[in-house]
Write an enzyme that holds these catalytic residues in place. Structure first.
Site, PDB file in Angstrom:
ATOM      1  N   LEU A 176      40.063  49.572  42.001  1.00 27.32           N
ATOM      2  CA  LEU A 176      40.685  48.768  43.053  1.00 27.32           C
ATOM      3  C   LEU A 176      40.539  47.317  42.601  1.00 27.32           C
ATOM      4  O   LEU A 176      39.520  46.953  42.004  1.00 27.32           O
ATOM      5  CB  LEU A 176      39.979  48.978  44.395  1.00 27.32           C
ATOM      6  CG  LEU A 176      40.114  50.366  45.033  1.00 27.32           C
ATOM      7  CD1 LEU A 176      39.311  50.436  46.340  1.00 27.32           C
ATOM      8  CD2 LEU A 176      41.577  50.700  45.320  1.00 27.32           C
ATOM      9  N   ASP A 177      41.524  46.486  42.898  1.00 28.76           N
ATOM     10  CA  ASP A 177      41.436  45.074  42.532  1.00 28.76           C
ATOM     11  C   ASP A 177      40.222  44.435  43.209  1.00 28.76           C
ATOM     12  O   ASP A 177      39.724  44.945  44.217  1.00 28.76           O
ATOM     13  CB  ASP A 177      42.693  44.316  42.991  1.00 28.76           C
ATOM     14  CG  ASP A 177      43.943  44.833  42.298  1.00 28.76           C
ATOM     15  OD1 ASP A 177      43.825  45.386  41.193  1.00 28.76           O
ATOM     16  OD2 ASP A 177      45.031  44.679  42.884  1.00 28.76           O
ATOM     17  N   LYS A 178      39.835  43.296  42.677  1.00 29.04           N
ATOM     18  CA  LYS A 178      38.656  42.599  43.215  1.00 29.04           C
ATOM     19  C   LYS A 178      38.796  42.344  44.727  1.00 29.04           C
ATOM     20  O   LYS A 178      37.851  42.464  45.496  1.00 29.04           O
ATOM     21  CB  LYS A 178      38.486  41.275  42.463  1.00 29.04           C
ATOM     22  CG  LYS A 178      37.134  40.671  42.591  1.00 29.04           C
ATOM     23  CD  LYS A 178      36.965  39.526  41.614  1.00 29.04           C
ATOM     24  CE  LYS A 178      35.651  38.829  41.860  1.00 29.04           C
ATOM     25  NZ  LYS A 178      35.454  37.661  41.027  1.00 29.04           N
TER      26      LYS A 178
ATOM     27  N   HIS B 170      47.608  46.887  39.554  1.00 33.41           N
ATOM     28  CA  HIS B 170      48.244  46.153  40.657  1.00 33.41           C
ATOM     29  C   HIS B 170      49.468  46.890  41.209  1.00 33.41           C
ATOM     30  O   HIS B 170      50.440  46.260  41.634  1.00 33.41           O
ATOM     31  CB  HIS B 170      48.724  44.764  40.195  1.00 33.41           C
ATOM     32  CG  HIS B 170      47.623  43.802  39.887  1.00 33.41           C
ATOM     33  ND1 HIS B 170      46.361  43.898  40.427  1.00 33.41           N
ATOM     34  CD2 HIS B 170      47.612  42.701  39.093  1.00 33.41           C
ATOM     35  CE1 HIS B 170      45.616  42.903  39.967  1.00 33.41           C
ATOM     36  NE2 HIS B 170      46.339  42.178  39.156  1.00 33.41           N
TER      37      HIS B 170
ATOM     38  N   LYS C  98      50.731  46.081  44.896  1.00 39.59           N
ATOM     39  CA  LYS C  98      51.137  44.667  44.991  1.00 39.59           C
ATOM     40  C   LYS C  98      52.435  44.431  44.225  1.00 39.59           C
ATOM     41  O   LYS C  98      53.320  43.699  44.683  1.00 39.59           O
ATOM     42  CB  LYS C  98      50.030  43.768  44.435  1.00 39.59           C
ATOM     43  CG  LYS C  98      48.787  43.746  45.297  1.00 39.59           C
ATOM     44  CD  LYS C  98      47.695  42.924  44.631  1.00 39.59           C
ATOM     45  CE  LYS C  98      46.414  42.992  45.438  1.00 39.59           C
ATOM     46  NZ  LYS C  98      45.263  42.522  44.669  1.00 39.59           N
TER      47      LYS C  98
END
Ligand code: URA
Length: 245
Positions: free
Chosen positions: A105-107, A197, A200
Site C-alpha cells: 500500500l502506498d505510504k 499506484h 490513483k
C-alpha cells in the site's frame, strides 16, 4: 510437510551443536507446539510446528500470517534505513521471522495489509490470474459519473498499461460520511490486480485525484474493525483461506 529430527532442526538453526541440542532436549527445555519433547529423534516440521527452547520460539521458517490496519506515513517494506516500515510496527517476537507485506500500500494509503513469510501465498494473492478481489474506499476531489463507472468496467486505459475491468460505485450510504462530503466523491473500487499506484492512476486517467485511500477487503477477508490504525494481529486459519474465496 518436511519432517526432520528435532536435534537436526535445532542444530541447523544454530541453537548449538548436535550434542548440545541433544542435551537441551533431554533436559526438557524444548517444546513442539507447546508440548515438552525429550527425544532428539522425534520429528517435527519446521514449516508448521512451533518449536521453542526455554519458551522462546526459534526463528524458524514456520509460516506466519498477520493482519495489519496500516496507518498513514509508513512504508510497505520489510526494512528501510531512513523510514518507518510496516514490519517495524510488528511486535518484537514476530520480527525475526522473515516477514514482508503481501502486496504494497502506498505510504499515505491505510487499511488492510497482510504480512507473511509465505512467499507462495503472497504470490498467489497478487497474481492477476487468481483474480483475488481487492476492495478500496476512496475520497476523490470530484464526483464520479456514469462514464467513469463504464470506463472502469471495461478497463481504464493508461499510458503504459490497460487496467483489467474493475468495479466502481458510489460508497453505500451506511459507510459514507454524508455530513462532510458529497456522496459521489466517496467511492468504492474493486480491482483484481495491484500495479504501482493502481487506483490513483486509474482515477488520474479519468481526470480525478484520490485524496484518501483505504483498503477494506482482500478476497472475502475484511479488515477487522477492532484493529486500530497501526495494530496487528495473527490471522486465523479461516481468515488465511478467506483471501481466496
Ligand atoms: N492503489 C493505489 O493507488 N495505491 C495503493 O496504495 C493501493 C492501490
Amino acid at each position: 510437510m518436511a519432517l526432520e529430527r528435532l536435534d537436526k532442526i535445532l542444530a541447523s538453526q544454530n541453537i548449538g551443536s548436535r550434542k548440545d541440542v541433544g542435551y537441551m532436549i533431554r533436559k526438557g527445555r524444548v517444546t513442539v507446539n507447546g508440548v515438552v519433547v525429550v527425544k532428539s529423534e522425534q520429528k517435527a516440521d519446521v514449516e508448521c510446528d512451533a518449536i521453542a527452547v526455554d519458551g522462546r520460539e526459534i526463528a524458524s521458517s514456520r509460516m506466519i500470517y498477520l493482519m495489519m490496519n496500516k496507518p498513514q506515513g509508513v512504508l510497505s517494506a520489510s526494512r528501510d534505513s531512513r523510514a518507518k516500515t510496516v514490519v517495524d510496527l510488528v511486535p518484537q517476537e514476530w520480527q525475526r521471522r522473515g516477514l514482508f507485506p503481501a502486496g504494497r500500500l502506498d505510504k499515505d494509503t491505510v487499511g488492510l495489509l497482510i504480512l507473511t513469510n509465505d512467499g507462495e501465498y503472497a504470490h498467489k494473492m497478487l497474481s492477476p490470474k487468481k483474480k483475488v478481489e481487492k476492495i478500496y474506499e476512496a475520497v476523490l476531489d470530484n464526483p464520479i459519473d456514469s462514464e467513469d463507472i463504464l470506463a472502469f468496467s471495461v478497463g481504464v486505459k493508461m499510458k503504459d498499461f490497460d487496467a483489467l475491468p474493475a468495479k466502481l460505485s458510489v460508497m453505500p450510504h451506511e459507510l459514507a460520511d454524508e455530513n462532510t462530503l458529497p456522496l459521489e466523491r466517496q467511492v468504492r473500487v474493486i480491482i483484481h490486480e495491484g500495479k504501482y499506484h493502481q487506483v490513483k492512476r486509474m482515477f488520474m486517467a479519468r481526470g480525478k485525484t484520490v485524496q484518501a485511500l483505504r483498503r477494506v477487503q482482500i478476497g472475502s477477508l475484511k479488515l477487522d474493525p477492532n484493529l486500530a490504525p497501526g495494530e496487528v494481529r495473527q490471522m486465523g486459519e479461516k481468515e488465511i483461506l478467506a483471501v481466496f474465496t
